[in-house]
Design an enzyme around this catalytic site. Structure first.
Site, PDB file in Angstrom:
ATOM      1  N   ARG A   1     -10.298  -7.577 -14.123  1.00  0.00           N
ATOM      2  CA  ARG A   1      -9.625  -7.973 -12.881  1.00  0.00           C
ATOM      3  C   ARG A   1      -8.306  -8.690 -13.157  1.00  0.00           C
ATOM      4  NH1 ARG A   1     -10.902 -12.387  -8.649  1.00  0.00           N
ATOM      5  NH2 ARG A   1     -10.092 -11.481  -6.716  1.00  0.00           N
TER       6      ARG A   1
ATOM      7  N   HIS B   1      -4.690  -7.849 -11.439  1.00  0.00           N
ATOM      8  CA  HIS B   1      -3.892  -8.834 -10.696  1.00  0.00           C
ATOM      9  C   HIS B   1      -2.564  -9.135 -11.399  1.00  0.00           C
ATOM     10  CE1 HIS B   1      -7.130 -10.639  -7.809  1.00  0.00           C
ATOM     11  NE2 HIS B   1      -7.236  -9.328  -7.916  1.00  0.00           N
TER      12      HIS B   1
ATOM     13  N   ASN C   1      -6.286 -15.275  -5.979  1.00  0.00           N
ATOM     14  CA  ASN C   1      -6.586 -15.772  -7.334  1.00  0.00           C
ATOM     15  C   ASN C   1      -7.283 -17.134  -7.356  1.00  0.00           C
ATOM     16  OD1 ASN C   1      -5.342 -13.520  -8.454  1.00  0.00           O
ATOM     17  ND2 ASN C   1      -3.355 -14.538  -8.709  1.00  0.00           N
TER      18      ASN C   1
ATOM     19  N   HIS D   1     -15.518  -2.211  -9.255  1.00  0.00           N
ATOM     20  CA  HIS D   1     -16.507  -3.068  -8.583  1.00  0.00           C
ATOM     21  C   HIS D   1     -17.945  -2.645  -8.892  1.00  0.00           C
ATOM     22  CE1 HIS D   1     -13.462  -4.760  -5.389  1.00  0.00           C
ATOM     23  NE2 HIS D   1     -13.171  -5.098  -6.638  1.00  0.00           N
TER      24      HIS D   1
HETATM   25  C1  HEM Z   1      -9.031  -1.811  -3.805  1.00  0.00           C
HETATM   26  C2  HEM Z   1      -8.690  -3.055  -3.518  1.00  0.00           C
HETATM   27  C3  HEM Z   1      -9.408  -4.231  -4.075  1.00  0.00           C
HETATM   28  C4  HEM Z   1      -9.812  -5.314  -3.364  1.00  0.00           C
HETATM   29  C5  HEM Z   1      -9.603  -5.566  -1.882  1.00  0.00           C
HETATM   30  C6  HEM Z   1     -10.493  -6.185  -4.283  1.00  0.00           C
HETATM   31  C7  HEM Z   1     -11.034  -7.415  -3.945  1.00  0.00           C
HETATM   32  C8  HEM Z   1     -11.858  -8.149  -4.762  1.00  0.00           C
HETATM   33  C9  HEM Z   1     -12.511  -9.369  -4.374  1.00  0.00           C
HETATM   34  C10 HEM Z   1     -12.357 -10.060  -3.032  1.00  0.00           C
HETATM   35  C11 HEM Z   1     -13.278  -9.780  -5.411  1.00  0.00           C
HETATM   36  C12 HEM Z   1     -14.165 -11.015  -5.463  1.00  0.00           C
HETATM   37  C13 HEM Z   1     -13.317 -12.213  -5.851  1.00  0.00           C
HETATM   38  C14 HEM Z   1     -14.027 -13.531  -5.644  1.00  0.00           C
HETATM   39  O1  HEM Z   1     -14.844 -13.646  -4.730  1.00  0.00           O
HETATM   40  O2  HEM Z   1     -13.748 -14.480  -6.406  1.00  0.00           O
HETATM   41  C15 HEM Z   1     -13.101  -8.826  -6.469  1.00  0.00           C
HETATM   42  C16 HEM Z   1     -13.709  -8.895  -7.693  1.00  0.00           C
HETATM   43  C17 HEM Z   1     -13.458  -8.017  -8.725  1.00  0.00           C
HETATM   44  N1  HEM Z   1     -12.512  -7.008  -8.723  1.00  0.00           N
HETATM   45 FE1  HEM Z   1     -11.559  -6.282  -7.117  1.00  0.00          FE
HETATM   46  N2  HEM Z   1     -10.498  -5.619  -5.521  1.00  0.00           N
HETATM   47  C18 HEM Z   1      -9.840  -4.428  -5.445  1.00  0.00           C
HETATM   48  C19 HEM Z   1      -9.558  -3.581  -6.493  1.00  0.00           C
HETATM   49  C20 HEM Z   1      -9.900  -3.833  -7.807  1.00  0.00           C
HETATM   50  C21 HEM Z   1      -9.379  -3.115  -8.939  1.00  0.00           C
HETATM   51  C22 HEM Z   1      -8.337  -2.015  -8.870  1.00  0.00           C
HETATM   52  C23 HEM Z   1      -9.968  -3.642 -10.044  1.00  0.00           C
HETATM   53  C24 HEM Z   1      -9.773  -3.286 -11.492  1.00  0.00           C
HETATM   54  C25 HEM Z   1      -9.412  -2.087 -11.915  1.00  0.00           C
HETATM   55  C26 HEM Z   1     -10.865  -4.677  -9.591  1.00  0.00           C
HETATM   56  C27 HEM Z   1     -11.709  -5.398 -10.388  1.00  0.00           C
HETATM   57  C28 HEM Z   1     -12.550  -6.400  -9.939  1.00  0.00           C
HETATM   58  C29 HEM Z   1     -13.586  -6.989 -10.756  1.00  0.00           C
HETATM   59  C30 HEM Z   1     -14.000  -6.519 -12.141  1.00  0.00           C
HETATM   60  C31 HEM Z   1     -14.145  -8.030 -10.001  1.00  0.00           C
HETATM   61  C32 HEM Z   1     -15.229  -9.017 -10.447  1.00  0.00           C
HETATM   62  C33 HEM Z   1     -14.541 -10.139 -11.232  1.00  0.00           C
HETATM   63  C34 HEM Z   1     -15.463 -11.192 -11.814  1.00  0.00           C
HETATM   64  O3  HEM Z   1     -16.682 -11.101 -11.715  1.00  0.00           O
HETATM   65  O4  HEM Z   1     -14.904 -12.166 -12.375  1.00  0.00           O
HETATM   66  N3  HEM Z   1     -10.764  -4.784  -8.234  1.00  0.00           N
HETATM   67  N4  HEM Z   1     -12.221  -7.853  -6.047  1.00  0.00           N
END
Ligand code: HEM
Ligand SMILES: *[C@@H]1O[C@H](CO)[C@@H](O)[C@H](O)[C@H]1NC(C)=O
Ligand SMILES: *[C@@H]1O[C@H](CO)[C@@H](O)[C@H](O)[C@H]1NC(C)=O
Ligand SMILES: *[C@@H]1O[C@H](CO)[C@@H](O)[C@H](O)[C@H]1NC(C)=O
Ligand SMILES: *[C@@H]1O[C@H](CO)[C@@H](O)[C@H](O)[C@H]1NC(C)=O
Ligand SMILES: *[C@@H]1O[C@H](CO)[C@@H](O)[C@H](O)[C@H]1NC(C)=O
Ligand SMILES: *[C@@H]1O[C@H](CO)[C@@H](O)[C@H](O)[C@H]1NC(C)=O
Ligand SMILES: *[C@@H]1O[C@H](CO)[C@@H](O)[C@H](O)[C@H]1NC(C)=O
Length: 317
Positions: free
Chosen positions: A61, A65, A93, A192
């Site tokens: 992630r 970002h 973030n 995800h």
């Molecule tokens: C399509 C639009 C996307 C949205 C709206 C989105 C939104 C989010 C949100 C809200 C979270 C949870 C953050 C939290 O509650 O602290 C999250 C977690 C995550 N996102 Fe996305 N995301 C998107 C695309 C992506 C992309 C493109 C990637 C990587 C290629 C990605 C990888 C991740 C990962 C791996 C997590 C978990 C991180 C952790 O456990 O530390 N996301 N995302």
């Protein structure tokens, strides 16, 4: 004949143009200056994931970002200082991105084998790939040669990183603004399949929306009350949160996407067919994900003598 020659000249110019857009990244960039960088990053990522399986998700992630804010230039790694307002407290973030200590550890190991050579932006790109591989996902060749920014942009982080409340058309345009296709967006969302989200980002979806599986909604409501518990975590993929697989898409098909934005990809709209394909065929997802990660890693890199190679990923030299 003249016409043939001029179209060859024209095609050549187009090719030169494209290679310039991608800023001359290549996979052999450190072959002579830091031949062991890949094995060093890979070993450190494996160690970090052995310490905490979620770290793979967090590193992946971080790269996303980073890339969506003025390109993959390590800007997300910069701390706030008297001279710089960093991106770490931007809405998407703040209290959410993690893994900076791991990047610091990797950077110091890389500095120890070849000082001042490998950028933080490249380390983050390698670490994202190695995380996916370590959790059972596909591999791909990482393009290298990015340099690190001297600045960061809190406001661009706020405007460019998509929100979990986004609808499908907002997701498509957010990625298209970065030069990424809708197909890339749908494949990259499969990230995800790993990691966690906080109650505050999915509460409305699990209590107030109707396109959600009621069994799934009840099970996540148990740890995400209507009020309070904002930072309580739930896996983005309830089944296998530390395995990189295609379960994310299967979840969407049973209306068990955790975020509103996730379920937008399977909600009777134009993304449904690609989600169905990925849910039926993990290999197709893996191939498309790998290719989309290369595309994301190519967003607006600093190359040549632009930017710098930071000594400490948290601040400019
Ligand atoms: C399509 C639009 C996307 C949205 C709206 C989105 C939104 C989010 C949100 C809200 C979270 C949870 C953050 C939290 O509650 O602290 C999250 C977690 C995550 N996102 Fe996305 N995301 C998107 C695309 C992506 C992309 C493109 C990637 C990587 C290629 C990605 C990888 C991740 C990962 C791996 C997590 C978990 C991180 C952790 O456990 O530390 N996301 N995302
Ligand atoms: C990779 O890029 C660097 C910097 O642009 C260049 O010096 C090097 O020759 C390139 N390597 C290949 C194989 O193209
Ligand atoms: C590179 O790594 C290999 C093993 O990963 C090690 O045997 C070798 O000594 C390292 N070379 C340098 C120059 O660090
Ligand atoms: C801020 O910038 C000034 C002038 O370039 C420099 O001397 C100082 O060390 C910087 N401070 C920090 C915390 O980076
Ligand atoms: C970031 O989170 C901290 C701790 O919850 C909070 O005090 C601060 O106001 C937040 N910063 C921004 C810019 O929202
Ligand atoms: C999607 O969201 C955007 C931005 O929030 C909004 O302008 C647009 O009307 C929404 N589109 C649909 C189809 O709901
Ligand atoms: C659900 O919607 C109602 C009416 O718009 C609103 O008052 C309430 O705060 C929402 N609840 C959640 C958990 O989002
Ligand atoms: C809801 O989820 C359950 C358990 O995963 C599943 O068996 C069921 O088919 C889902 N319902 C719908 C409508 O998709």
């Amino acid at each position: 004949m003249t016409r043939a020659l001029s179209s060859i000249a024209c095609i050549t110019l187009i090719f030169l143009g494209f290679s310039k857009v991608n800023g001359q990244l290549n996979s052999t960039f450190y072959d002579s200056t830091c031949p062991n960088v890949s094995s060093t990053v890979q070993a450190a990522v494996q160690q970090a994931i052995a310490n905490e399986a979620r770290m793979g998700a967090s590193l992946l992630r971080l790269h996303f970002h980073d890339c969506f804010v003025n390109g993959c230039d390590g800007s997300i790694l910069l701390d706030d200082s008297v001279n710089i307002t960093g991106e770490k407290t931007a809405g998407p973030n703040n209290n959410s991105v993690r893994g900076f200590d791991v990047i610091d550890t990797i950077k110091s190991q890389v500095e120890a084998i070849c000082s001042g050579v490998v950028s933080c932006a490249d380390i983050l790109t390698l670490a994202a790939r190695d995380s996916v591989v370590a959790l059972g996902g596909p591999t791909w060749t990482v393009q290298l040669g990015r340099r690190d920014s001297l600045t960061a942009s809190l406001s661009t982080a706020n405007s460019n990183i998509p929100a979990p409340t986004s609808n499908l058309s907002a997701l498509i345009s957010s990625f298209s603004n970065q030069g990424l296709s809708t197909q890339d967006m749908i494949a990259l969302s499969g990230a995800h399949t790993i990691g966690q989200a906080r109650c505050t980002v999915f509460r409305t979806h699990i209590y107030n929306e109707t396109n959600i599986n009621s069994t799934f909604a009840s099970s996540v409501q148990a740890n995400c009350p209507l009020s309070g518990g904002d930072n309580n975590l739930s896996p983005l993929d309830l089944q296998t949160p530390t395995t990189f697989d295609n379960d994310y898409y299967m979840n969407l098909m049973s209306q068990s996407g955790l975020l509103h934005s996730d379920q937008e990809l399977f909600n009777g709209g134009s993304a449904d067919s690609q989600v169905t394909t990925y849910s039926n065929n993990q290999n197709t997802f893996f191939t498309d994900f790998a290719s989309a990660m290369v595309n994301m890693g190519n967003i607006n890199p600093l190359t040549g003598s632009s930017g710098e190679v930071r000594t400490n990923c948290r601040k400019p030299n």
